[in-house]
Design an enzyme around this catalytic site. Sequence first.
Site, PDB file in Angstrom:
ATOM      1  N   LYS A   1       0.843  -1.218   0.000  1.00 27.03           N
ATOM      2  CA  LYS A   1       0.000   0.000   0.000  1.00 27.03           C
ATOM      3  C   LYS A   1       0.866   1.252   0.000  1.00 27.03           C
ATOM      4  O   LYS A   1       0.376   2.369  -0.132  1.00 27.03           O
ATOM      5  CB  LYS A   1      -0.915   0.015   1.219  1.00 27.03           C
ATOM      6  CG  LYS A   1      -1.931  -1.135   1.221  1.00 27.03           C
ATOM      7  CD  LYS A   1      -2.897  -1.001   2.354  1.00 27.03           C
ATOM      8  CE  LYS A   1      -3.543  -2.304   2.744  1.00 27.03           C
ATOM      9  NZ  LYS A   1      -4.804  -2.592   2.074  1.00 27.03           N
TER      10      LYS A   1
ATOM     11  N   CYS B   1     -13.645  -5.578   4.274  1.00 28.80           N
ATOM     12  CA  CYS B   1     -13.091  -6.319   5.427  1.00 28.80           C
ATOM     13  C   CYS B   1     -13.357  -5.574   6.725  1.00 28.80           C
ATOM     14  O   CYS B   1     -12.503  -5.517   7.626  1.00 28.80           O
ATOM     15  CB  CYS B   1     -11.596  -6.571   5.268  1.00 28.80           C
ATOM     16  SG  CYS B   1     -11.171  -7.545   3.839  1.00 28.80           S
TER      17      CYS B   1
HETATM   18  N1  PMP Z   1      -5.604  -2.823   8.132  1.00 29.14           N
HETATM   19  C1  PMP Z   1      -6.175  -1.926   7.319  1.00 29.14           C
HETATM   20  C2  PMP Z   1      -6.738  -0.664   7.904  1.00 29.14           C
HETATM   21  C3  PMP Z   1      -6.250  -2.192   5.950  1.00 29.14           C
HETATM   22  O1  PMP Z   1      -6.834  -1.307   5.140  1.00 29.14           O
HETATM   23  C4  PMP Z   1      -5.724  -3.401   5.447  1.00 29.14           C
HETATM   24  C5  PMP Z   1      -5.808  -3.746   3.975  1.00 29.14           C
HETATM   25  N2  PMP Z   1      -7.019  -3.463   3.369  1.00 29.14           N
HETATM   26  C6  PMP Z   1      -5.120  -4.269   6.344  1.00 29.14           C
HETATM   27  C7  PMP Z   1      -5.081  -3.956   7.676  1.00 29.14           C
HETATM   28  C8  PMP Z   1      -4.539  -5.552   5.897  1.00 29.14           C
HETATM   29  O2  PMP Z   1      -3.477  -5.346   5.011  1.00 29.14           O
HETATM   30  P1  PMP Z   1      -2.798  -6.574   4.292  1.00 29.14           P
HETATM   31  O3  PMP Z   1      -3.872  -7.274   3.530  1.00 29.14           O
HETATM   32  O4  PMP Z   1      -1.765  -5.950   3.425  1.00 29.14           O
HETATM   33  O5  PMP Z   1      -2.221  -7.410   5.368  1.00 29.14           O
END
Ligand code: PMP
Length: 406
Positions: free
Chosen positions: A226, A364
């Site tokens: 990200k 999510c």
């Molecule tokens: N926390 C937040 C606030 C997120 O936006 C995300 C990814 N959408 C994650 C955790 C998890 O990130 P990753 O899938 O790269 O582990």
Amino acid sequence: MSLDVEKIRAEFPILASEMRGRPLTYLDSAASAQKPRVVIDAMSDFYAAHYANIHRGVYQLSSEATVEYEAVRARVARFIGARDPREIVFVRNATEAINLVARTWGEENIAPGDEIVLTMMEHHANIVPWQMLASRRGASIRVAEIDDSGVLDLDDLERLLGPRTKLVAFAHVSNALGTINPVAEIVSLARERGIVTLVDGAQAVPHQPVDVATLDCDFYAFSGHKVFGPSGAGVLHGRLERLEAMPPFLGGGDMIESVSFEDTTFAQVPQKFEAGTPDIASIIGFGAAIDYLEELGMNEISAYEHGLLLYATERLEEVPGLRILGDAKEKAAVLSFVLDDAHPHDIGTVLDAEGIAIRAGHHCAQPLMKRMGVPATARASLAFYNTRDDVDRLVDALIKTTKLFA
Ligand code: PMP
């Protein structure tokens, strides 16, 4: 100094591509950000000319790869204001960073009857590992409320901090609403009571300066993908004394000092938490991404994105029947919305036909969706490579969508 966004756009090869016969309008950077040429080149150059395993070989390629890999650790430490590179543990992503803490610190410090405080706006990555820990250890989860505009209720959070609270884990920035939480304030409430804090910084590090020393948290987690770096590289920052007191996570090569069949002694921090061969090339690419961001300047990025957020908010309000969810005063460039007659997935599909990439779904964050009274939203998330043109294209396509579903 302001950003030269046309020049920046030219540095991201994918932004010149077409989707469905239209120029790509990429509005899903909160899910994963696109990569500048310097990141792609750093990885392919590493594979083509410098690749070897790290921490093992006595030969030149391996020792040079090790030096490069460790140099990225030092750059990450500087980038987020860590006191010492040893406070940076490389993992695959924010999810793994949080699970690491739950499986190590959590197993040793959470006892039956203890409480873990989360907030209503957490991503599943900052809920499920704690729930799993709580059920293993007989602990419970408490959840701090938010108001209708998506702002954390600090009084409610403070009320939840009791003698059994061992951890407060919360997002720096909400991926679904864009709310920026007052991290230092929350950490100080916890610290006054001797409570450990973990900050999920996945949506903060790509968009604003972050200084973990000022925030004063115990743990800070984020994902390289990200932050305009490759997938497969993530970071857990932990206070040195905390990391040193924690048991290891995965066992295997690279995390030991010596092994016999009777007994093993573990390596020092951070190697203690980095068993096995890591995603070396991704870490190298991640280093290039950090250099790139530092050159643009995180303050400049944050100011540019804030201007774009205000513009997008104003323009989206022109779309009939559109409602934006989350209007915190402190807000990152994330626009979650619903349309009167169209399901978010239908919006996503119609926009896709116009070459516009947005996210539709629960992001999510199902408990948050339930709190906001919707099953899902459509979400446009902006980065410094987005322009007012991108926003205009989104708004035109949404107006078209409303006509289709009228
Ligand atoms: N926390 C937040 C606030 C997120 O936006 C995300 C990814 N959408 C994650 C955790 C998890 O990130 P990753 O899938 O790269 O582990």
